[in-house]
Design an enzyme around this catalytic site. Structure first.
Site, PDB file in Angstrom:
ATOM      1  CE1 TYR A 122      -3.738   2.300   0.199  1.00  0.00           C
ATOM      2  CE2 TYR A 122      -2.840   3.052   2.273  1.00  0.00           C
ATOM      3  CZ  TYR A 122      -3.742   3.194   1.241  1.00  0.00           C
ATOM      4  OH  TYR A 122      -4.633   4.222   1.250  1.00  0.00           O
ATOM      5  CD1 TRP A 124       0.356   5.412   2.660  1.00  0.00           C
ATOM      6  CD2 TRP A 124       1.494   7.282   3.075  1.00  0.00           C
ATOM      7  NE1 TRP A 124      -0.458   6.466   2.342  1.00  0.00           N
ATOM      8  CE2 TRP A 124       0.213   7.630   2.597  1.00  0.00           C
ATOM      9  CE3 TRP A 124       2.389   8.304   3.401  1.00  0.00           C
ATOM     10  CZ2 TRP A 124      -0.186   8.951   2.427  1.00  0.00           C
ATOM     11  CZ3 TRP A 124       1.980   9.621   3.226  1.00  0.00           C
ATOM     12  CH2 TRP A 124       0.709   9.934   2.752  1.00  0.00           C
TER      13      TRP A 124
END
Length: 781
Positions: A122, A124
């Site tokens: 995801y 980040w």
């Protein structure tokens, strides 16, 4: 903000090294194989306190020290397993690990096809442009023939689908939003649904060198501008403002009450609506009750929201009489029927007729990230090419549990009928779904289904503890990289600060080794080392700058300087060019206008997302029958002491804990009714799960509302039980794993109904940061 080095390391620490995190630019002071202090960038007007989590993070006990394989997978081979999250690990060499990875990838592709690989990852994990974990794993999987991907994000799942239908884009709502300087100089009334939380503006997805929000709000008030914040949390806006606290989840009803006053009193801008919009008449039929016999008046809205009708009517008149900016935070669309809040916010702003004017109009995401209001860079940024994914299967990102639990099942998404693929291998590099995803008991049951789960991570996060193959990644502090983002003027040289910890490796080197064993090394690396890629990406970017008429030094000079300033488009007004000439600058919608009624969405026939913005009653709200059993509305918002779950073990995050648990804020009256006081530990529960949290009594929280931020590392009392109590305070054991609607299937993790009771039993220990049991040594390959 700084952590001072001791005398022994003071000499080496004299000069910090430039670096960038999602929450700010800084100089890092190295010492003893770690970072001992950080100094914020001198040009940052309001540095994020989250920088305080960085010192001590490189050598923290939660680091993965070498290649690991789950014992059950190593002994019994690939296959479903309910031992994930509770098993021991075996240390292996790098050669063993890369061989196992290559064999398993080949097995899955040959037997089940590339669509059986889910490339989760995801993002980040780093603000770097090259060592960006999601880009690295996607590039690697594409060299093998592709993977099942996810679309959109947990932050913007609903917006990312609905707003392209309404305004022709979603990312430009943030990247090309009206500038903070324009707002400070021209806005007379800022009406903010969800507030403008400063804590969220500390962060940007590619790093950030300045934080202007606080100063802009102060400047707005300094010249007489006013702020109205509509949120259950008073501190969602910094400084003086008017606080209205509707019931959580009723924002759309409140907006409709305002819109009804505008329409019924003739205060709406009919010329703007006819020139720049389509479908207002269809919306007005609903608004005035011509469709269902129920006018959405201020009195109607008051019954739903708890805000008095005369307050709503007065606010609507005030909005029409002043230069008004209507803003909607991203949090409002992280709920059931989340598509409605940004759509209705845009509709309300269109009725005021000020979109495209200085200081007026509509904004989405002010206070959600440090992007809206900042000037964009007009040319491409250095980006690692991911290649082409030949595999066409995808899911909405928040549907991972549905996909794993229900392979072959059909579902609706944005007007299409799709089928969940049969995933045999989950490949995760960067990100922690135990922070992002809802109903963690259900997620754990879903993660038991694949044959193999691979996780790259520097730390033993909850996701790493559910992996079969654990790849020890370096942190950004242990490698060189480049950082920049589309709404920040600086391209930053991220200098390596500390040596690689233990036997960690850069993800790029791991993928290159596996690619070599699969015969695709040249395709993945293109013959370049990591440093070669940094120079290559920089040189590509430099060519764009020079063609744009700008200046940029050669790579070596840039690296020595530490940063270079890019050109930005300053003082933007959102949709200003469209308002000036809608024929020359049409929107990318079917009509070229704002679609207050979308014929396309209407044609889908979804019962939970009609062709115009409207009110849908959610299951989880204080006005519904479920509240009789669970009478407190939990707001599971983003934390102020960290980004998501990153560095939860850092000093800033730890300082906020109560007896080691995540703090839960509660109104004094609700605390008194339960005989609770500051510092008590409580059990927060509903019929999905339970967690412990530490009480903070605070009248900045609306009555019947509690606030427990996301991001505490999931720490089950019984690791073998998917429904176990989380002793640390992760609210996602409480939130529902349901999509926003059939249109977007976005994340709905912002709200849940709960009850709270005092925990009188002995406090269980916090084991969230402890590595699992590891057997054997891990010799270097």
């Amino acid at each position: 903000m700084t952590h001072a080095p001791d005398a022994a390391s003071a000499g080496a620490a004299a000069a910090g090294r430039p670096h960038m995190a999602h929450w700010g630019m800084f100089d890092a002071v190295p010492g003893d194989g770690d970072v001992v202090a950080v100094r914020p960038y001198h040009g940052d007007a309001d540095p994020s306190p989250v920088l305080g989590n960085i010192p001590g993070s490189v050598r923290h006990r939660s680091r993965v020290t070498g290649p690991m394989v789950r014992r059950g997978w190593l002994e019994h081979g690939p296959g479903p397993s309910d031992r994930r999250g509770a098993d021991e690990y075996v240390a292996v060499s790098w050669d063993e690990l890369t061989t196992l990875l290559a064999r398993e990838l080949r097995r899955v592709i040959d037997r089940h096809g590339n669509s059986a690989i889910y490339g989760g990852s995801y993002g980040w994990a780093s603000a770097g442009r090259f060592h960006h974990a999601q880009s690295q794993v996607h590039r690697f999987l594409n060299t093998l023939g592709g993977y099942t991907r996810s679309v959109h994000s947990y932050s913007l799942g609903a917006t990312g689908v609905v707003m392209p239908h309404v305004v022709g884009t979603h990312w430009k709502l943030f990247a090309r939003a009206t500038s903070w300087s324009n707002i400070a100089e021209n806005t007379e009334l800022l009406v903010s649904f969800g507030g403008v939380p400063l804590k969220n503006t500390g962060t940007n997805h590619g790093g950030t060198s300045d934080h202007p929000t606080r100063g802009a709000l102060d400047a707005l008030r300094g010249r007489g501008g006013r702020i109205v914040s509509l949120t259950p949390l008073r501190d969602d806006v910094h400084g003086e403002h008017r606080w209205l606290a509707p019931l959580p989840g009723t924002d759309v009803a409140l907006m409709l009450g305002l819109a009804h006053t505008l329409a019924s009193e003739g205060l709406h801008d009919k010329e703007f609506l006819s020139t720049y919009c389509v479908g207002y008449d269809r919306f007005e039929d609903y608004l005035l009750g011509r469709v269902d016999g129920e006018p959405k008046s201020a009195q109607w809205a008051a019954r739903i929201t708890g805000v008095d009708a005369d307050v709503l009517e007065a606010l609507a008149r005030e909005m029409a009489a002043h230069r008004t900016l209507v803003t909607v935070t991203w949090s409002l669309q992280r709920t059931r029927f989340g598509e409605q809040a940004p759509w209705m916010g845009l509709t309300l702003a269109a009725m005021l007729g000020q979109i495209g004017l200085p200081g007026g109009g509509f904004g989405h995401g002010y206070g959600s990230m440090n992007e809206p209001g900042l000037a964009p860079v007009p040319y491409p940024l250095p980006t690692l090419p991911q290649g082409i994914n030949p595999t066409k299967t995808f899911i909405p990102v928040a549907a991972i549990s549905d996909m794993l639990l229900h392979p072959g099942e059909e579902f609706d998404y944005d007007g299409t009928r799709m089928t969940y693929p049969d995933i045999r291998l989950v490949y995760w590099a960067g990100g922690n779904p135990f922070h992002h995803h809802q109903d963690l008991g259900r997620l754990r049951r879903a993660l038991a289904r694949p044959d193999t789960i691979v996780v790259h991570d520097p730390y033993w996060t909850p996701m790493a503890k559910h992996a079969d193959i654990v790849v020890p990644s370096t942190t950004s502090l242990e490698r060189d990289d480049l950082s920049c983002t589309r709404n920040d003027p600086l391209l930053v040289a991220m200098h390596r600060v500390a040596p690689r910890h233990a036997d960690a490796r850069d993800d790029y080197d791991t993928f290159a080794a596996v690619a070599s064993k699969l015969g695709v090394a040249e395709r993945f690396t293109e013959g370049r080392t990591s440093h070669d890629w940094l120079e290559h990406l920089y040189d590509q970017w430099r060519d764009w700058v020079l063609r744009d008429g700008g200046e940029a030094p050669e790579f070596d000079e840039f690296w020595a300087r530490g940063s270079v300033r890019m050109r930005t488009e300053d003082d933007l007004i959102a949709f200003g060019d469209f308002r000036a000439d809608p024929e020359a600058h049409p929107l990318a919608t079917p009509s070229g206008r704002f679609e207050l009624f979308s014929a396309e969405i209407d044609s889908f026939g979804y019962e939970d997302c009609a062709g115009h913005a409207r009110w849908y009653e959610p299951d989880e709200w204080l006005g519904g029958p479920r509240a009789s059993q669970f009478p407190l509305h939990l707001v599971a918002n983003q934390p102020k002491t960290r980004l998501h779950s990153q560095l939860d073990h850092g000093a800033t995050s730890q300082a906020s804990k109560v007896h080691g648990r995540e703090p839960i804020r509660i109104h004094p009256a609700d605390a008194a009714a339960r005989n609770l006081a500051d510092g008590d530990v409580v059990r927060v529960f509903n019929d999905r799960g339970a967690c412990l949290a530490g009480v903070v009594v605070d009248d900045a929280v609306r009555r019947s509302v509690v606030q427990l931020s996301t991001g505490a590392w999931y720490d089950p009392l019984d690791p073998e039980d998917p429904g176990s109590l989380c002793v640390h305070g992760n609210p996602n054991v409480l939130t529902a794993d349901v999509g926003s609607s059939r249109l977007a299937r976005g994340c709905t993790g912002q709200h849940a109904l709960v009850e709270i009771e005092k925990w009188d039993a002995p406090l269980p220990p916090i084991r969230a940061y402890d590595p699992p049991v590891v057997r054997g040594d891990h010799p270097r390959a």
